[in-house]
Design a protein around this motif. Structure first.
Motif, PDB file in Angstrom:
ATOM      1  N   MET A   1       0.838  -1.196   0.000  1.00 55.23           N
ATOM      2  CA  MET A   1       0.000   0.000   0.000  1.00 55.23           C
ATOM      3  C   MET A   1       0.873   1.245   0.000  1.00 55.23           C
ATOM      4  SD  MET A   1      -3.037   0.992   2.694  1.00 55.23           S
ATOM      5  CE  MET A   1      -2.023   1.744   3.955  1.00 55.23           C
ATOM      6  N   GLU A   2       0.493   2.219  -0.782  1.00 58.88           N
ATOM      7  CA  GLU A   2       1.250   3.459  -0.803  1.00 58.88           C
ATOM      8  C   GLU A   2       1.117   4.185   0.525  1.00 58.88           C
ATOM      9  OE1 GLU A   2      -0.407   6.002  -3.720  1.00 58.88           O
ATOM     10  OE2 GLU A   2      -2.397   5.976  -2.852  1.00 58.88           O
ATOM     11  N   ASN A   3       2.074   5.058   0.801  1.00 59.47           N
ATOM     12  CA  ASN A   3       1.916   5.841   2.017  1.00 59.47           C
ATOM     13  C   ASN A   3       0.690   6.719   1.850  1.00 59.47           C
ATOM     14  OD1 ASN A   3       2.702   8.317   0.667  1.00 59.47           O
ATOM     15  ND2 ASN A   3       4.822   7.621   0.842  1.00 59.47           N
ATOM     16  N   ILE A   4      -0.052   6.932   2.955  1.00 60.71           N
ATOM     17  CA  ILE A   4      -1.337   7.593   2.811  1.00 60.71           C
ATOM     18  C   ILE A   4      -1.516   8.805   3.719  1.00 60.71           C
ATOM     19  CG2 ILE A   4      -2.454   5.474   2.066  1.00 60.71           C
ATOM     20  CD1 ILE A   4      -3.661   5.264   4.827  1.00 60.71           C
ATOM     21  N   LEU A   5      -0.494   9.239   4.360  1.00 61.87           N
ATOM     22  CA  LEU A   5      -0.553  10.513   5.072  1.00 61.87           C
ATOM     23  C   LEU A   5       0.618  11.362   4.610  1.00 61.87           C
ATOM     24  CD1 LEU A   5      -1.506   9.641   8.761  1.00 61.87           C
ATOM     25  CD2 LEU A   5      -2.914  10.792   7.066  1.00 61.87           C
ATOM     26  N   GLU A   6       0.394  12.636   4.505  1.00 63.69           N
ATOM     27  CA  GLU A   6       1.415  13.522   3.985  1.00 63.69           C
ATOM     28  C   GLU A   6       2.485  13.794   5.042  1.00 63.69           C
ATOM     29  OE1 GLU A   6      -1.538  15.938   0.963  1.00 63.69           O
ATOM     30  OE2 GLU A   6      -0.748  16.945   2.723  1.00 63.69           O
ATOM     31  N   GLU A   7       3.734  13.902   4.585  1.00 60.78           N
ATOM     32  CA  GLU A   7       4.876  14.216   5.435  1.00 60.78           C
ATOM     33  C   GLU A   7       4.992  13.209   6.576  1.00 60.78           C
ATOM     34  OE1 GLU A   7       4.468  18.310   6.480  1.00 60.78           O
ATOM     35  OE2 GLU A   7       4.520  18.999   4.431  1.00 60.78           O
ATOM     36  N   LYS A   8       4.959  13.667   7.833  1.00 61.68           N
ATOM     37  CA  LYS A   8       5.028  12.719   8.939  1.00 61.68           C
ATOM     38  C   LYS A   8       3.744  11.888   9.000  1.00 61.68           C
ATOM     39  CE  LYS A   8       6.544  14.018  12.925  1.00 61.68           C
ATOM     40  NZ  LYS A   8       6.681  14.741  14.191  1.00 61.68           N
ATOM     41  N   GLY A   9       3.819  10.790   9.727  1.00 58.87           N
ATOM     42  CA  GLY A   9       2.640   9.973   9.928  1.00 58.87           C
ATOM     43  C   GLY A   9       2.343   9.024   8.788  1.00 58.87           C
ATOM     44  N   VAL A  11       1.724   5.856   6.645  1.00 60.25           N
ATOM     45  CA  VAL A  11       1.215   4.559   7.053  1.00 60.25           C
ATOM     46  C   VAL A  11       1.621   3.516   6.026  1.00 60.25           C
ATOM     47  CG1 VAL A  11      -0.844   3.235   7.646  1.00 60.25           C
ATOM     48  CG2 VAL A  11      -0.755   5.682   8.156  1.00 60.25           C
ATOM     49  N   TYR A  12       2.183   2.417   6.499  1.00 57.52           N
ATOM     50  CA  TYR A  12       2.645   1.355   5.600  1.00 57.52           C
ATOM     51  C   TYR A  12       1.991   0.041   5.986  1.00 57.52           C
ATOM     52  CZ  TYR A  12       6.251   4.765   4.436  1.00 57.52           C
ATOM     53  OH  TYR A  12       6.906   5.909   4.051  1.00 57.52           O
ATOM     54  N   ASN A  13       1.703  -0.779   4.963  1.00 55.02           N
ATOM     55  CA  ASN A  13       1.056  -2.052   5.243  1.00 55.02           C
ATOM     56  C   ASN A  13       2.059  -3.201   5.243  1.00 55.02           C
ATOM     57  OD1 ASN A  13       1.621  -2.635   2.570  1.00 55.02           O
ATOM     58  ND2 ASN A  13      -0.405  -3.435   2.123  1.00 55.02           N
ATOM     59  N   ASN A  14       1.503  -4.410   5.346  1.00 60.43           N
ATOM     60  CA  ASN A  14       2.336  -5.606   5.524  1.00 60.43           C
ATOM     61  C   ASN A  14       3.479  -5.714   4.514  1.00 60.43           C
ATOM     62  OD1 ASN A  14      -0.295  -5.793   6.567  1.00 60.43           O
ATOM     63  ND2 ASN A  14      -0.153  -8.007   6.771  1.00 60.43           N
ATOM     64  N   GLY A  15       3.178  -5.463   3.244  1.00 60.29           N
ATOM     65  CA  GLY A  15       4.139  -5.742   2.194  1.00 60.29           C
ATOM     66  C   GLY A  15       5.447  -5.004   2.319  1.00 60.29           C
ATOM     67  N   MET A  16       5.407  -3.745   2.728  1.00 59.11           N
ATOM     68  CA  MET A  16       6.626  -2.945   2.757  1.00 59.11           C
ATOM     69  C   MET A  16       6.949  -2.412   4.148  1.00 59.11           C
ATOM     70  SD  MET A  16       4.998   0.450   0.884  1.00 59.11           S
ATOM     71  CE  MET A  16       6.587   1.200   0.636  1.00 59.11           C
ATOM     72  N   ALA A  17       6.083  -2.702   5.114  1.00 59.64           N
ATOM     73  CA  ALA A  17       6.186  -2.043   6.417  1.00 59.64           C
ATOM     74  C   ALA A  17       7.541  -2.240   7.089  1.00 59.64           C
ATOM     75  CB  ALA A  17       5.070  -2.536   7.333  1.00 59.64           C
ATOM     76  N   TRP A  18       7.952  -3.496   7.242  1.00 54.78           N
ATOM     77  CA  TRP A  18       9.148  -3.755   8.040  1.00 54.78           C
ATOM     78  C   TRP A  18      10.422  -3.314   7.320  1.00 54.78           C
ATOM     79  CZ3 TRP A  18       8.093  -4.189  12.830  1.00 54.78           C
ATOM     80  CH2 TRP A  18       6.895  -4.769  13.231  1.00 54.78           C
ATOM     81  N   GLU A  19      10.409  -3.399   6.008  1.00 55.86           N
ATOM     82  CA  GLU A  19      11.556  -2.919   5.244  1.00 55.86           C
ATOM     83  C   GLU A  19      11.729  -1.414   5.419  1.00 55.86           C
ATOM     84  OE1 GLU A  19      12.955  -2.481   0.555  1.00 55.86           O
ATOM     85  OE2 GLU A  19      11.345  -3.867   1.101  1.00 55.86           O
ATOM     86  N   VAL A  20      10.623  -0.669   5.291  1.00 58.24           N
ATOM     87  CA  VAL A  20      10.669   0.783   5.466  1.00 58.24           C
ATOM     88  C   VAL A  20      11.046   1.135   6.900  1.00 58.24           C
ATOM     89  CG1 VAL A  20       9.269   2.890   5.458  1.00 58.24           C
ATOM     90  CG2 VAL A  20       9.027   1.231   3.613  1.00 58.24           C
ATOM     91  N   PHE A  21      10.495   0.399   7.842  1.00 57.80           N
ATOM     92  CA  PHE A  21      10.768   0.618   9.261  1.00 57.80           C
ATOM     93  C   PHE A  21      12.263   0.462   9.563  1.00 57.80           C
ATOM     94  CE2 PHE A  21      11.241  -1.457  13.472  1.00 57.80           C
ATOM     95  CZ  PHE A  21      10.777  -0.436  14.283  1.00 57.80           C
ATOM     96  N   SER A  22      12.839  -0.633   9.135  1.00 59.25           N
ATOM     97  CA  SER A  22      14.258  -0.890   9.405  1.00 59.25           C
ATOM     98  C   SER A  22      15.151   0.147   8.727  1.00 59.25           C
ATOM     99  CB  SER A  22      14.632  -2.288   8.939  1.00 59.25           C
ATOM    100  OG  SER A  22      13.941  -3.267   9.674  1.00 59.25           O
ATOM    101  N   LYS A  23      14.819   0.493   7.494  1.00 58.33           N
ATOM    102  CA  LYS A  23      15.598   1.491   6.764  1.00 58.33           C
ATOM    103  C   LYS A  23      15.540   2.840   7.470  1.00 58.33           C
ATOM    104  CE  LYS A  23      16.123   3.536   2.146  1.00 58.33           C
ATOM    105  NZ  LYS A  23      15.599   3.551   0.751  1.00 58.33           N
ATOM    106  N   HIS A  24      14.365   3.199   7.959  1.00 61.25           N
ATOM    107  CA  HIS A  24      14.207   4.473   8.658  1.00 61.25           C
ATOM    108  C   HIS A  24      15.083   4.521   9.906  1.00 61.25           C
ATOM    109  CE1 HIS A  24      12.114   8.053  10.225  1.00 61.25           C
ATOM    110  NE2 HIS A  24      12.126   7.435  11.392  1.00 61.25           N
TER     111      HIS A  24
END
Length: 356
Positions: A1-9, A11-24
């Protein structure tokens, strides 16, 4: 799922969540990472979190007691003191791993400690996924009065992984459903029709409904982040729902209601009031009531109970100049905010709920 809130906040779903989280986290280089959990998420969710974030630098956990009655300043004091004792600085990160109590309280703790630390919400309950963790509302209760102390401050991101829902009792799934039903009523008939007949055993369908529910809230929050007008619609059913939740929480003769269980009652009451005062369609009111009572057991209210619930309405955050203000509907998706409702209508709504 694409990110759905602008700038901060974001939201990421199952498919990319943990990858984005770890990278951040790798990019941020925080001095310390603290994970706030409660007793339930420590047991059921922390191992899965650890599996998806096997950080070499590790993280420290701060455990709070589970339940709405611990969503208070006393709990915050304990967490603030723990952060101080463990050397948290302004470059530390707080991760809130839990349901609505954890994300609400953890966000408030992070927003106020040393005038603000970064925080990430990882909701583990359906209610927190579709409501509490999204939109930047953070806070705690004042005594038994809901959400009286708090701030609006967006997390760095929100990670949604429906794998966590497998740890939930069915009652907590149904509790989250109340907010999704509300999103349908305030948004459009198509989503209402989909969510009221949802098959929770169909994982793909259920996940799609969750993302769409978050998307509805995102659209509203993005247009009105400080709750001047449109965002008030997210409080549909909550004026009386919060009062009922608070009353049951403080009354030893009443069962403690989950947030969604109280809001579900509030939705029926608000929809009846909408029909009486704004001409909300009678057949749709019947549909709403049948849908709610299909999922949520009916509660009993004496005349004194109703009197005490009405007294609690004075603490509602939407009130202005001493007037209790409701969000009501002319029809699904057609709202009117700042409505003054007299007590006679409120008693009538409880009578309707009782006799349906």
């Amino acid at each position: 799922m694409e990110n759905i809130l602008e700038e901060k906040g974001l939201v990421y779903n199952n498919g990319m969540a943990w990858e984005v989280f770890s990278k951040h986290l790798d990019q941020q280089g925080n001095t310390k990472v603290f994970v706030i959990i409660d007793e339930n998420t420590q047991k059921h969710c922390l191992p899965y979190f650890h599996k998806n974030y096997p950080s070499e630098n590790g993280f420290e956990t701060i455990t709070i007691s589970a339940g709405e009655k611990f969503k208070n300043i006393e709990t915050c004091l304990n967490v603030w003191n723990t952060l101080s004792e463990k050397g948290a600085d302004r470059n530390s990160l707080i991760i809130n791993l839990g349901g609505g109590v954890v994300t609400d309280l953890g966000g408030f703790v992070a927003s106020t400690f040393k005038r603000g630390l970064q925080f990430i919400n990882i909701p583990t309950s359906l209610l927190a996924m579709v409501d509490a963790s999204v939109g930047g509302k953070n806070g705690v209760d004042l005594g038994h009065i809901k959400n009286q102390i708090g701030v609006i401050n967006l997390p760095e991101m929100v990670i949604l992984d429906t794998k966590f829902l497998e740890t939930l009792p069915q009652a907590h799934i149904i509790s989250g459903l109340a907010e999704m039903l509300k999103h349908g009523l305030i948004h459009d008939k198509a989503y209402w029709e989909r969510i009221k007949t949802a098959d929770f055993s169909n994982k793909i369908e259920f996940e799609k409904l969750i993302w769409d529910s978050v998307e509805i809230k995102k659209k509203i929050v993005t247009k009105d982040p400080l709750e001047k007008n449109l965002r008030k619609t997210l409080n549909y059913g909550h004026t009386l729902g919060h009062a009922i939740e608070s009353y049951f929480l403080e009354n030893d003769n009443k069962p403690t209601l989950l947030h969604g269980e109280a809001v579900a009652i509030g939705i029926v009451l608000a929809t009846h009031i909408s029909e009486e005062s704004l001409g909300f369609p009678k057949e749709t009111l019947k549909d709403v009531t049948q849908t709610i009572l299909h999922h949520f057991p009916k509660q009993t209210f004496t005349q004194n109970d109703i009197k005490e619930v009405i007294k609690l309405l004075v603490f509602d955050k939407k009130n202005r100049n001493g007037k209790v203000l409701f969000v009501l509907l002319e029809d699904i998706g057609l709202y009117k905010s700042d409505c003054v409702v007299n007590n006679t209508l409120i008693y009538s709504a409880f009578e309707y709920y009782k006799n349906f």
